[in-house]
Scaffold this motif. Structure first.
Motif, PDB file in Angstrom:
ATOM      1  N   VAL A 125      39.395  45.695  33.663  1.00 41.15           N
ATOM      2  CA  VAL A 125      38.679  44.451  33.966  1.00 41.15           C
ATOM      3  C   VAL A 125      37.808  44.706  35.180  1.00 41.15           C
ATOM      4  O   VAL A 125      38.284  45.181  36.213  1.00 41.15           O
ATOM      5  N   TYR A 126      36.530  44.392  35.045  1.00 37.40           N
ATOM      6  CA  TYR A 126      35.584  44.525  36.156  1.00 37.40           C
ATOM      7  C   TYR A 126      34.684  43.300  36.164  1.00 37.40           C
ATOM      8  O   TYR A 126      34.238  42.847  35.112  1.00 37.40           O
ATOM      9  N   TYR A 127      34.436  42.767  37.349  1.00 40.23           N
ATOM     10  CA  TYR A 127      33.519  41.630  37.443  1.00 40.23           C
ATOM     11  C   TYR A 127      32.738  41.687  38.744  1.00 40.23           C
ATOM     12  O   TYR A 127      33.130  42.373  39.689  1.00 40.23           O
ATOM     13  N   THR A 128      31.633  40.969  38.773  1.00 42.63           N
ATOM     14  CA  THR A 128      30.821  40.852  39.980  1.00 42.63           C
ATOM     15  C   THR A 128      30.760  39.384  40.376  1.00 42.63           C
ATOM     16  O   THR A 128      30.876  38.491  39.542  1.00 42.63           O
ATOM     17  N   GLY A 129      30.557  39.151  41.665  1.00 42.02           N
ATOM     18  CA  GLY A 129      30.470  37.777  42.160  1.00 42.02           C
ATOM     19  C   GLY A 129      31.784  37.041  41.993  1.00 42.02           C
ATOM     20  O   GLY A 129      32.825  37.631  41.702  1.00 42.02           O
ATOM     21  N   LEU A 186      37.382  36.566  44.871  1.00 43.31           N
ATOM     22  CA  LEU A 186      38.171  37.793  44.924  1.00 43.31           C
ATOM     23  C   LEU A 186      39.589  37.465  44.466  1.00 43.31           C
ATOM     24  O   LEU A 186      40.200  36.509  44.941  1.00 43.31           O
ATOM     25  N   LEU A 187      40.105  38.236  43.530  1.00 43.79           N
ATOM     26  CA  LEU A 187      41.451  38.037  43.014  1.00 43.79           C
ATOM     27  C   LEU A 187      42.360  39.177  43.439  1.00 43.79           C
ATOM     28  O   LEU A 187      41.889  40.270  43.723  1.00 43.79           O
ATOM     29  N   GLU A 188      43.635  38.907  43.442  1.00 43.12           N
ATOM     30  CA  GLU A 188      44.652  39.935  43.600  1.00 43.12           C
ATOM     31  C   GLU A 188      45.230  40.197  42.217  1.00 43.12           C
ATOM     32  O   GLU A 188      45.122  39.359  41.320  1.00 43.12           O
ATOM     33  N   ALA A 189      45.879  41.340  42.049  1.00 43.01           N
ATOM     34  CA  ALA A 189      46.450  41.696  40.751  1.00 43.01           C
ATOM     35  C   ALA A 189      47.400  40.605  40.254  1.00 43.01           C
ATOM     36  O   ALA A 189      47.389  40.247  39.083  1.00 43.01           O
ATOM     37  N   ALA A 190      48.209  40.060  41.152  1.00 44.13           N
ATOM     38  CA  ALA A 190      49.188  39.039  40.768  1.00 44.13           C
ATOM     39  C   ALA A 190      48.522  37.761  40.255  1.00 44.13           C
ATOM     40  O   ALA A 190      49.142  37.011  39.506  1.00 44.13           O
ATOM     41  N   ASN A 191      47.276  37.511  40.644  1.00 43.89           N
ATOM     42  CA  ASN A 191      46.552  36.348  40.113  1.00 43.89           C
ATOM     43  C   ASN A 191      46.299  36.504  38.618  1.00 43.89           C
ATOM     44  O   ASN A 191      46.277  35.522  37.885  1.00 43.89           O
ATOM     45  N   ILE A 192      46.086  37.729  38.186  1.00 44.16           N
ATOM     46  CA  ILE A 192      45.752  38.001  36.787  1.00 44.16           C
ATOM     47  C   ILE A 192      47.010  38.139  35.943  1.00 44.16           C
ATOM     48  O   ILE A 192      47.124  37.548  34.882  1.00 44.16           O
ATOM     49  N   SER A 193      47.962  38.943  36.421  1.00 42.48           N
ATOM     50  CA  SER A 193      49.169  39.218  35.652  1.00 42.48           C
ATOM     51  C   SER A 193      50.169  39.952  36.537  1.00 42.48           C
ATOM     52  O   SER A 193      49.773  40.682  37.449  1.00 42.48           O
ATOM     53  N   HIS A 194      51.453  39.825  36.232  1.00 44.37           N
ATOM     54  CA  HIS A 194      52.434  40.618  36.971  1.00 44.37           C
ATOM     55  C   HIS A 194      52.399  42.087  36.523  1.00 44.37           C
ATOM     56  O   HIS A 194      53.013  42.936  37.146  1.00 44.37           O
ATOM     57  N   MET A 195      51.640  42.373  35.461  1.00 44.28           N
ATOM     58  CA  MET A 195      51.460  43.750  34.997  1.00 44.28           C
ATOM     59  C   MET A 195      50.000  44.171  35.165  1.00 44.28           C
ATOM     60  O   MET A 195      49.388  44.736  34.266  1.00 44.28           O
ATOM     61  N   LEU A 218      38.014  45.311  40.444  1.00 46.32           N
ATOM     62  CA  LEU A 218      38.321  46.265  39.374  1.00 46.32           C
ATOM     63  C   LEU A 218      39.836  46.346  39.199  1.00 46.32           C
ATOM     64  O   LEU A 218      40.563  46.630  40.160  1.00 46.32           O
ATOM     65  N   PHE A 219      40.306  46.086  37.969  1.00 44.52           N
ATOM     66  CA  PHE A 219      41.736  46.016  37.693  1.00 44.52           C
ATOM     67  C   PHE A 219      42.081  46.738  36.400  1.00 44.52           C
ATOM     68  O   PHE A 219      41.266  46.810  35.487  1.00 44.52           O
ATOM     69  N   LEU A 220      43.320  47.204  36.315  1.00 40.33           N
ATOM     70  CA  LEU A 220      43.926  47.617  35.059  1.00 40.33           C
ATOM     71  C   LEU A 220      44.988  46.578  34.760  1.00 40.33           C
ATOM     72  O   LEU A 220      45.742  46.168  35.651  1.00 40.33           O
ATOM     73  N   VAL A 221      45.057  46.137  33.505  1.00 41.05           N
ATOM     74  CA  VAL A 221      46.000  45.082  33.121  1.00 41.05           C
ATOM     75  C   VAL A 221      46.713  45.500  31.838  1.00 41.05           C
ATOM     76  O   VAL A 221      46.066  45.803  30.842  1.00 41.05           O
ATOM     77  N   LEU A 222      48.046  45.513  31.886  1.00 44.16           N
ATOM     78  CA  LEU A 222      48.852  45.736  30.698  1.00 44.16           C
ATOM     79  C   LEU A 222      49.232  44.362  30.170  1.00 44.16           C
ATOM     80  O   LEU A 222      49.840  43.567  30.888  1.00 44.16           O
ATOM     81  N   SER A 223      48.856  44.075  28.926  1.00 40.54           N
ATOM     82  CA  SER A 223      49.086  42.730  28.405  1.00 40.54           C
ATOM     83  C   SER A 223      49.253  42.730  26.893  1.00 40.54           C
ATOM     84  O   SER A 223      48.564  43.461  26.191  1.00 40.54           O
ATOM     85  N   PRO A 224      50.143  41.855  26.398  1.00 42.61           N
ATOM     86  CA  PRO A 224      50.254  41.654  24.956  1.00 42.61           C
ATOM     87  C   PRO A 224      49.169  40.703  24.432  1.00 42.61           C
ATOM     88  O   PRO A 224      49.016  40.539  23.238  1.00 42.61           O
TER      89      PRO A 224
END
Length: 91
Positions: A14-18, A21-30, A38-44
């Motif tokens: 996951v990559y975004y501009t503007g 600002l998020l932290e990994a925990a905002n998106i998912s615990h994985m 810029l994030f890597l996310v493991l998700s079903p």
């Protein structure tokens, strides 16, 4: 967004501009934060659900969500990133 351990989960980048600002925990615990947006996310979840989840959270100017098919190469990322990804993806 549900994040339970399902038999099948995919790794997404996951990559975004503007936007916010998020932290990994905002998106998912994985999720693993590689850089400010810029994030890597493991998700079903599906790629579309993850895309819309991040879109709602960050309100970005531009957003990219892509499924990773193989273990990526890293340099200069947060310590432990290669080990974290390797433990969740086939080598």
């Amino acid at each position: 967004m549900r994040d339970t351990e399902w038999p099948r989960s995919d790794m997404f980048i996951v990559y975004y501009t503007g936007g916010k600002l998020l932290e990994a925990a905002n998106i998912s615990h994985m999720a693993r934060k590689l850089d400010d947006r810029l994030f890597l996310v493991l998700s079903p979840e599906t790629q579309s659900r993850l895309y819309h989840h991040v879109k709602r959270l960050a309100s970005p100017d531009a957003l990219f969500v892509g499924r990773l098919a193989a273990l990526p190469k890293f340099k200069g990322m947060q310590a432990g990133t290669t080990k974290w990804v390797g433990s969740h993806m086939p080598t």
